[in-house]
Scaffold this motif. Structure first.
Motif, PDB file in Angstrom:
ATOM      1  N   ARG A 446      -2.320   0.505  -4.494  1.00  0.00           N
ATOM      2  CA  ARG A 446      -1.631   1.786  -4.689  1.00  0.00           C
ATOM      3  C   ARG A 446      -0.296   1.601  -5.408  1.00  0.00           C
ATOM      4  O   ARG A 446       0.481   2.542  -5.529  1.00  0.00           O
ATOM      5  CB  ARG A 446      -1.410   2.475  -3.337  1.00  0.00           C
ATOM      6  CG  ARG A 446      -2.679   3.039  -2.727  1.00  0.00           C
ATOM      7  CD  ARG A 446      -2.434   3.532  -1.306  1.00  0.00           C
ATOM      8  NE  ARG A 446      -3.597   4.235  -0.786  1.00  0.00           N
ATOM      9  CZ  ARG A 446      -4.691   3.641  -0.316  1.00  0.00           C
ATOM     10  NH1 ARG A 446      -4.751   2.314  -0.281  1.00  0.00           N
ATOM     11  NH2 ARG A 446      -5.707   4.359   0.129  1.00  0.00           N
ATOM     12  N   GLU A 476       6.338   6.605   1.072  1.00  0.00           N
ATOM     13  CA  GLU A 476       5.251   7.555   0.851  1.00  0.00           C
ATOM     14  C   GLU A 476       3.915   6.825   0.671  1.00  0.00           C
ATOM     15  O   GLU A 476       2.893   7.222   1.248  1.00  0.00           O
ATOM     16  CB  GLU A 476       5.554   8.407  -0.385  1.00  0.00           C
ATOM     17  CG  GLU A 476       4.488   9.451  -0.692  1.00  0.00           C
ATOM     18  CD  GLU A 476       4.819  10.294  -1.904  1.00  0.00           C
ATOM     19  OE1 GLU A 476       3.899  10.959  -2.439  1.00  0.00           O
ATOM     20  OE2 GLU A 476       5.997  10.297  -2.338  1.00  0.00           O
ATOM     21  N   GLU A 479       2.747   5.262   4.014  1.00  0.00           N
ATOM     22  CA  GLU A 479       2.115   6.221   4.919  1.00  0.00           C
ATOM     23  C   GLU A 479       0.703   6.565   4.471  1.00  0.00           C
ATOM     24  O   GLU A 479      -0.218   6.628   5.300  1.00  0.00           O
ATOM     25  CB  GLU A 479       2.948   7.495   5.039  1.00  0.00           C
ATOM     26  CG  GLU A 479       2.319   8.496   6.004  1.00  0.00           C
ATOM     27  CD  GLU A 479       3.216   9.645   6.391  1.00  0.00           C
ATOM     28  OE1 GLU A 479       2.918  10.313   7.400  1.00  0.00           O
ATOM     29  OE2 GLU A 479       4.220   9.889   5.680  1.00  0.00           O
ATOM     30  N   SER A 480       0.511   6.758   3.190  1.00  0.00           N
ATOM     31  CA  SER A 480      -0.840   7.087   2.701  1.00  0.00           C
ATOM     32  C   SER A 480      -1.801   5.937   2.936  1.00  0.00           C
ATOM     33  O   SER A 480      -2.988   6.134   3.229  1.00  0.00           O
ATOM     34  CB  SER A 480      -0.801   7.448   1.207  1.00  0.00           C
ATOM     35  OG  SER A 480      -0.519   6.327   0.395  1.00  0.00           O
ATOM     36  N   THR A 481      -1.289   4.687   2.847  1.00  0.00           N
ATOM     37  CA  THR A 481      -2.132   3.520   3.099  1.00  0.00           C
ATOM     38  C   THR A 481      -2.486   3.406   4.570  1.00  0.00           C
ATOM     39  O   THR A 481      -3.616   3.058   4.929  1.00  0.00           O
ATOM     40  CB  THR A 481      -1.439   2.240   2.601  1.00  0.00           C
ATOM     41  OG1 THR A 481      -1.013   2.408   1.248  1.00  0.00           O
ATOM     42  CG2 THR A 481      -2.368   1.045   2.654  1.00  0.00           C
ATOM     43  N   GLN A 483      -2.741   5.937   6.619  1.00  0.00           N
ATOM     44  CA  GLN A 483      -3.728   6.986   6.864  1.00  0.00           C
ATOM     45  C   GLN A 483      -5.103   6.573   6.376  1.00  0.00           C
ATOM     46  O   GLN A 483      -6.114   6.825   7.049  1.00  0.00           O
ATOM     47  CB  GLN A 483      -3.277   8.275   6.166  1.00  0.00           C
ATOM     48  CG  GLN A 483      -2.039   8.895   6.796  1.00  0.00           C
ATOM     49  CD  GLN A 483      -1.536  10.084   6.000  1.00  0.00           C
ATOM     50  OE1 GLN A 483      -1.860  10.262   4.830  1.00  0.00           O
ATOM     51  NE2 GLN A 483      -0.713  10.924   6.639  1.00  0.00           N
ATOM     52  N   ASN A 484      -5.165   5.947   5.207  1.00  0.00           N
ATOM     53  CA  ASN A 484      -6.444   5.512   4.674  1.00  0.00           C
ATOM     54  C   ASN A 484      -7.076   4.428   5.549  1.00  0.00           C
ATOM     55  O   ASN A 484      -8.272   4.474   5.862  1.00  0.00           O
ATOM     56  CB  ASN A 484      -6.256   4.979   3.256  1.00  0.00           C
ATOM     57  CG  ASN A 484      -7.547   4.494   2.640  1.00  0.00           C
ATOM     58  OD1 ASN A 484      -8.379   5.282   2.187  1.00  0.00           O
ATOM     59  ND2 ASN A 484      -7.739   3.182   2.603  1.00  0.00           N
TER      60      ASN A 484
END
Length: 488
Positions: A446, A476, A479-481, A483-484
């Motif tokens: 990412r 940011e 956090e997305s990682t 969640q994934n």
């Protein structure tokens, strides 16, 4: 504040006005165009693997295109670099001040002609040492020895402690003929059975003496002849430190008692402890912290027992914690005996107290014992730290980064824990090694490059020019990682 002098009366004053680096070409954010590593990196990996082991290679970089806080790989992926060559890039990639150094004709001979500094130093060597390395020496330290890298820095720091210990044992007398002849066959009395005390979780280097004092990874030690030196449990503290002071004090007291007991035990066994090697923050071992009280008491125990104290600031020095030297947080009543530096300082080496200075030639020695060109580059780094007030920036950004990490661990307590740090030298834990490693891979794909620490820690080591804006991009994506990886 920055309590050091650059040279003469030119002080490192702190100003409310911050001059920013001219990274006009720095990307506005990450950009991922292939999986990391991509096809070009994989092809290069295949080629390199024909001639050496490549198991540790993550990707190949394009250093011409890398800029500021962003590293570009061979496939054109642009990543926010939170690991910076294992914490060794001080002010970002291709900083204008460093490029200016390379463009000046008067610097060319320094880069072209590498001297054997122990026997034929250049005429401006003393000026370089005084003007740069000694301008940022830990308070009270006036002696310095350069080295090429961190491992040989520690190796020779250990030797300095051994030499000083045996000189005291002889009462300052020179070595005897018997000592000088017996050591040539690795026999006593010239070859002595003296020891170094170290801590679990420590990582001090990859040469034989340094790895004997290291206990962070099996790769560092397996199959090597190692010394049977005393090892003490480093305090295993609870975070945040300020919320667990009582429990942590008990844990630190237990560790300190073990230090005193080991020193006494080895003395009785005829294998006295000559020195103690410790990091202000155990880095490769998992970003393990201890309180100022712990380090103050450790110094006192060492002093009472004639044990030299070596502070390994190779990863923590040069501003990453918001102070130039991390041990400044400890408020020692007197300087450590040796302070080792490397990585962001661009050169290895160590500061030392007068009593650690060898009395004979060729005792702390190798062909180059450092490199003047690295000090010329360091001069530009120190100029940037001064002109851009980077220690203030690190403190400001570090507080913002740590706040963001703590918010994430509160939001995802089942997955992230133990947010901790000094300045931007920060870390976050995950449930286990596998989950941590998946986090590193996910972040990389990412557009964020990070590194491992210990069994389950994510190690964050950005450059000194890392800002709140960079931190927000990282948080940011982190956090997305999360969640994934958690299928949220």
């Amino acid at each position: 504040s920055f309590p050091y002098k650059l040279s003469g009366s030119l002080s490192w004053a702190v100003s409310s006005k911050r001059v920013r680096s001219d990274f006009s070409q720095e990307p506005i954010g990450p950009k991922v165009v292939t999986q990391v590593p991509g096809p070009e990196s994989l092809q290069l990996l295949t080629q390199l693997d024909q001639i050496q082991n490549t198991d540790a290679v993550a990707f190949f970089a394009d250093y011409d295109k890398s800029c500021g806080n962003y590293i570009v790989d061979a496939d054109g992926n642009v990543m926010l670099d939170m690991f910076t060559q294992m914490a060794s890039i001080p002010i970002g990639y291709n900083h204008p001040k460093l490029k200016e150094v390379m463009s000046k004709k008067e610097n060319w001979t320094t880069f072209i002609n590498r001297p054997a500094l122990g026997v034929s130093p250049p005429g401006d060597w003393t000026e370089l040492l005084n003007g740069q390395l000694l301008s940022v020496a830990p308070l009270g330290m006036k002696q310095v020895q350069t080295m090429a890298c961190g491992s040989c820095t520690i190796e020779n720091g250990l030797k300095a402690m051994f030499i000083a210990h045996e000189r005291r044992r002889r009462g300052g007398a020179p070595p005897t003929p018997e000592e000088m002849s017996s050591c040539m066959c690795n026999l006593p009395p010239g070859s002595v059975d003296i020891t170094i005390l170290s801590f679990t979780g420590a990582s001090h280097g990859w040469t034989l003496g340094a790895q004997a004092a290291s206990h962070a990874s099996w790769q560092q030690k397996l199959d090597f002849r190692s010394m049977k030196w005393p090892v003490v449990d480093f305090p295993c503290l609870k975070y945040p430190l300020e919320e667990h002071e009582r429990e942590n004090r008990l844990e630190e007291g237990r560790s300190l008692s073990e230090v005193a007991d080991k020193i006494e035990q080895y003395k009785k066994d005829g294998r006295p402890v000559a020195g103690c090697c410790v990091e202000p923050v155990q880095s490769a071992g998992g970003d393990n912290h201890a309180s100022p009280w712990f380090f103050q008491q450790l110094q006192q125990i060492c002093k009472e027992n004639g044990v030299a104290l070596l502070m390994d600031e190779i990863q923590t020095g040069c501003g990453s914690t918001g102070k130039f030297w991390a041990h400044e947080y400890f408020h020692f009543p007197e300087p450590p005996d040796i302070v080792a530096f490397g990585k962001k300082m661009l050169t290895g080496g160590f500061y030392y107290r007068e009593e650690m200075r060898p009395q004979e030639p060729f005792r702390i020695f190798n062909t180059w014992v450092g490199d003047p060109s690295k000090i010329v580059l360091l001069r530009a780094v120190l100029s940037a730290i001064r002109d851009e007030h980077l220690l203030d920036l690190v403190s400001d950004t570090g507080g913002h980064l740590l706040k963001g990490l703590r918010e994430l661990e509160l939001k995802y307590p089942f997955y992230a824990s133990n947010a901790r740090g000094l300045g931007t030298l920060c870390s976050l834990d995950f449930p286990n090694t596998s989950e941590r490693d998946q986090m590193i891979i996910g972040l990389r794909n990412r557009g964020v490059n990070t590194g491992p620490g210990g069994e389950r820690s994510l190690r964050l080591r950005p450059s000194l020019t890392f800002t709140k804006g960079h931190a927000d991009i990282f948080l940011e994506i982190l956090e997305s990682t999360i969640q994934n990886n958690c299928n949220l």
